[in-house]
Write a protein that holds these residues in place. Sequence first.
Motif, short mmCIF file in Angstrom:
data_model
loop_
_atom_site.label_atom_id
_atom_site.label_comp_id
_atom_site.label_asym_id
_atom_site.label_seq_id
_atom_site.Cartn_x
_atom_site.Cartn_y
_atom_site.Cartn_z
N PRO A 169 31.80 44.75 52.59
CA PRO A 169 32.91 45.70 52.60
C PRO A 169 33.64 45.69 51.25
O PRO A 169 34.65 45.00 51.08
CB PRO A 169 33.80 45.21 53.74
N GLN A 170 33.12 46.46 50.29
CA GLN A 170 33.57 46.39 48.91
C GLN A 170 35.08 46.56 48.76
O GLN A 170 35.73 45.74 48.11
CB GLN A 170 32.83 47.44 48.07
N PHE A 171 35.65 47.61 49.32
CA PHE A 171 37.08 47.86 49.11
C PHE A 171 37.92 46.71 49.66
O PHE A 171 38.90 46.30 49.04
CB PHE A 171 37.50 49.20 49.74
N LYS A 172 37.52 46.18 50.80
CA LYS A 172 38.26 45.06 51.40
C LYS A 172 38.19 43.83 50.50
O LYS A 172 39.19 43.15 50.28
CB LYS A 172 37.70 44.75 52.78
N ILE A 173 37.02 43.56 49.94
CA ILE A 173 36.87 42.41 49.05
C ILE A 173 37.69 42.62 47.78
O ILE A 173 38.42 41.73 47.34
CB ILE A 173 35.38 42.18 48.71
N VAL B 137 40.35 38.50 43.44
CA VAL B 137 39.46 39.32 42.62
C VAL B 137 40.25 39.85 41.43
O VAL B 137 41.26 40.52 41.58
CB VAL B 137 38.83 40.47 43.43
N GLY B 138 39.74 39.53 40.23
CA GLY B 138 40.44 39.92 39.01
C GLY B 138 39.71 40.95 38.18
O GLY B 138 40.26 41.47 37.23
N GLY B 139 38.47 41.26 38.54
CA GLY B 139 37.72 42.25 37.78
C GLY B 139 36.39 42.55 38.41
O GLY B 139 35.94 41.84 39.31
#
Length: 193
Positions: free
Chosen positions: A75-79, A85-87
């Motif tokens: 789940p990309q957006f959730k991650i 997550v910094g970048g």
Amino acid sequence: MQEKGSVVYIAFGIETKPSQYELTQLALGLDLCGLPFYWVLIDKRGSSDDDVIELPRGFEKRTRGRGVVCRGWAPQFKILSHDSVGGLLIHSGMSSVVEGFQLGKPLVLLPCMPDQGLIASYLVEKKMAYRIHREDADGSFTPESVADSLSLVMVSEEGKIFREKAKEMMGLFGDRDVQNKCVSELICFLNRV
């Protein structure tokens, strides 16, 4: 638990298929840079044994505790929404670019398809993202170029511009009122034509 803004999220979408050579260079670059990471590595090649993705020997063991390789959908957006997550290290696909900017995350780009190259060129020209150096002759890149690019954008003072631009873009891409206004203006324009 990783520190705020320290994790690199890596993904190349569902259409992009980096070669085995490119995946090896990426893995070695991630190993070299020392940053924590979450790599969504979907095997899109096929079912034959010759097509299986292989990471460098010992890579997952050496990076255990600082890196995760997810071999399936995530789940990309959730991650990306997580504070750790910094970048992003992405292929320059527009969906990933928009999601990164919606959340104010700086981008490191490694385009693999022609449209991605155009998007990457524009973002780099506007100092909105940083592109991993590829050799003009054959498109190859080194683990050092991966590590240096990630360190520049995520850590160094010199790369602060990319972190600041990402936060600035968050105000545009993450603002529903601005998006609704743009869509309304587009519809008005199309109705006049």
